[in-house]
Design a protein around this motif. Structure first.
Motif, PDB file in Angstrom:
ATOM      1  N   LEU A  74       0.827  -1.252   0.040  1.00  0.00           N
ATOM      2  CA  LEU A  74       0.004  -0.025   0.019  1.00  0.00           C
ATOM      3  C   LEU A  74       0.840   1.430   0.063  1.00  0.00           C
ATOM      4  CD1 LEU A  74      -2.839  -1.076   2.570  1.00  0.00           C
ATOM      5  CD2 LEU A  74      -2.898  -0.929   0.111  1.00  0.00           C
ATOM      6  N   LEU A  84      -7.837  -4.122  -4.194  1.00  0.00           N
ATOM      7  CA  LEU A  84      -7.668  -4.753  -2.776  1.00  0.00           C
ATOM      8  C   LEU A  84      -8.354  -5.929  -2.592  1.00  0.00           C
ATOM      9  CD1 LEU A  84      -8.602  -1.807  -0.450  1.00  0.00           C
ATOM     10  CD2 LEU A  84      -6.364  -3.002  -0.627  1.00  0.00           C
ATOM     11  N   ARG A  88      -6.326  -9.551  -1.588  1.00  0.00           N
ATOM     12  CA  ARG A  88      -6.536 -10.198  -0.432  1.00  0.00           C
ATOM     13  C   ARG A  88      -6.773 -11.514  -1.068  1.00  0.00           C
ATOM     14  NH1 ARG A  88      -9.921  -5.372   1.482  1.00  0.00           N
ATOM     15  NH2 ARG A  88      -8.317  -4.313   2.880  1.00  0.00           N
TER      16      ARG A  88
END
Ligand code: TXA
Ligand code: MG
Length: 323
Positions: A74, A84, A88
């Motif tokens: 990030l 994101l 993930r």
């Protein structure tokens, strides 16, 4: 001058030695789950220039930045909600994301080849992760093979190709995946930039739609942008030994005492490569009406990659990119 390449065991001691070598600007081959990477500090211009020199790459194509986790990533790139979600789902693992680069985050411009996007990956291999944690910074790491040769999946392959050109190889046995990471471009519409360790079908399922293919492994997407980014606004002449009065002269080697700037006063090609993108910007800011004149750079070793980049900077720009 060849250097002594150490073979390090992937113990905590070996990893600590590797991290120290990296901190000192050294190059270390290390296992990831895909292939062995040739790691160098992604913030250190000289270390990154040495990666290109060790591989004998004739072009400065952008490298992948390896970080230990999403939180570290990030700091370097801007993640959309979609990015994101993908990160993930697939990190750590054999997936590289190309994302918008955050400004002034301290990465060497050689890593991104002057683009305003950055390729980031969080490897899953426990030794790669331990090394990233011990080093505590971002590692630029292309596959640890000489340019144009197959990617290494064992420490012995790394030594065969790069012994004498890198400080160490961290031996963690064979790589499980054996092909490079899949590269997904998420700068705007999702694009598959390189097939690899994560099946395209898995990405398509996570994205909820089929992927278009853009670019290829060696030719990143939008080569026009690649050529034009960091192309100075000022005009550029190459191979200049006698600059005109209105030109800003960028020297190379000891024979350019009057040069306003120098890629390397001693004529060191690694230093010149490390300085290249900084000098392009600086010269552009300081250039007069006559533009920028570069002294000749020998067409050997890293000089080939430097000249390739300078020729792009000097090339006339397509109207659509200027507009
Ligand atoms: O599995 C892997 O990905 C291995 C291991 C060591 O992590 N690394 C690897 O790196 O394959 P490399 O440097 O051989 O491949 C980097 C690829 C290049 O094809 C380059 O064009 C693309 O990533 N790339 C890097 N930054 C990019 C960017 N900003 N936009 C588009 N493509 C980019
Ligand atoms: Mg490669």
């Amino acid at each position: 001058m060849p250097i002594q390449t150490q073979s390090l065991d992937a113990t905590s001691d070996g990893i600590a030695v590797a991290a120290d070598l990296l901190r000192a600007g050294g190059l270390v081959g290390f296992a990831t789950e895909t292939v062995y990477g040739l790691g160098g500090d992604a913030r250190n211009d000289r270390a990154v220039a040495r990666i290109f020199a060790a591989k004998g790459r004739p072009h400065f194509n952008p490298l992948i930045v390896h970080v230990p986790d999403l939180v570290s990533a990030l700091a370097y790139a801007r993640f959309s909600d979609q990015a994101l979600e993908i990160a993930r789902a697939f990190w750590p693992g054999p997936l590289t994301l190309v994302l918008p680069l955050r400004a002034d985050v301290g990465l060497s411009p050689l890593v991104t080849a002057g683009l305003d996007s950055v390729a980031i990956r969080v490897p899953a291999h426990p030794v790669a992760r331990a090394l990233l944690r011990a080093f505590d910074g971002p590692l630029a790491a292309p596959s640890a093979n000489p340019s144009g040769r197959v990617s290494p999946t064992r420490a012995a392959h790394v030594l065969t190709g790069l012994s004498g050109r890198i400080e160490a190889v961290l031996d963690a046995g064979p790589c499980a995946v054996g092909v490079e990471s899949t590269i997904l471009g998420l700068v705007d519409t999702p694009q598959l930039l390189r097939p690899g360790g994560v099946p395209v079908e898995a990405l398509e399922q996570a994205l909820g739609h089929p992927l278009t293919t853009g670019g290829s492994a060696e030719k990143p997407n939008a080569p026009g942008q690649l050529a034009s980014h960091y192309a100075p606004n000022a005009g550029v002449r190459l191979g200049v030994t006698a600059p005109r009065a209105d030109e800003l002269w960028v020297g190379f080697g000891p024979d350019c005492p009057n040069a306003a700037l120098s890629l390397s006063a001693s004529g060191d090609l690694v230093e010149a490569a490390a300085n290249l993108f900084h000098i392009l910007r600086e010269a552009d800011t300081g250039a007069g009406a006559g533009g920028i004149a570069f002294a000749p750079i020998p067409e050997t070793g890293l000089g080939r990659a430097i000249n390739d980049r300078l020729r792009r900077a000097a090339a006339p720009r397509p109207a659509e990119i200027v507009a």
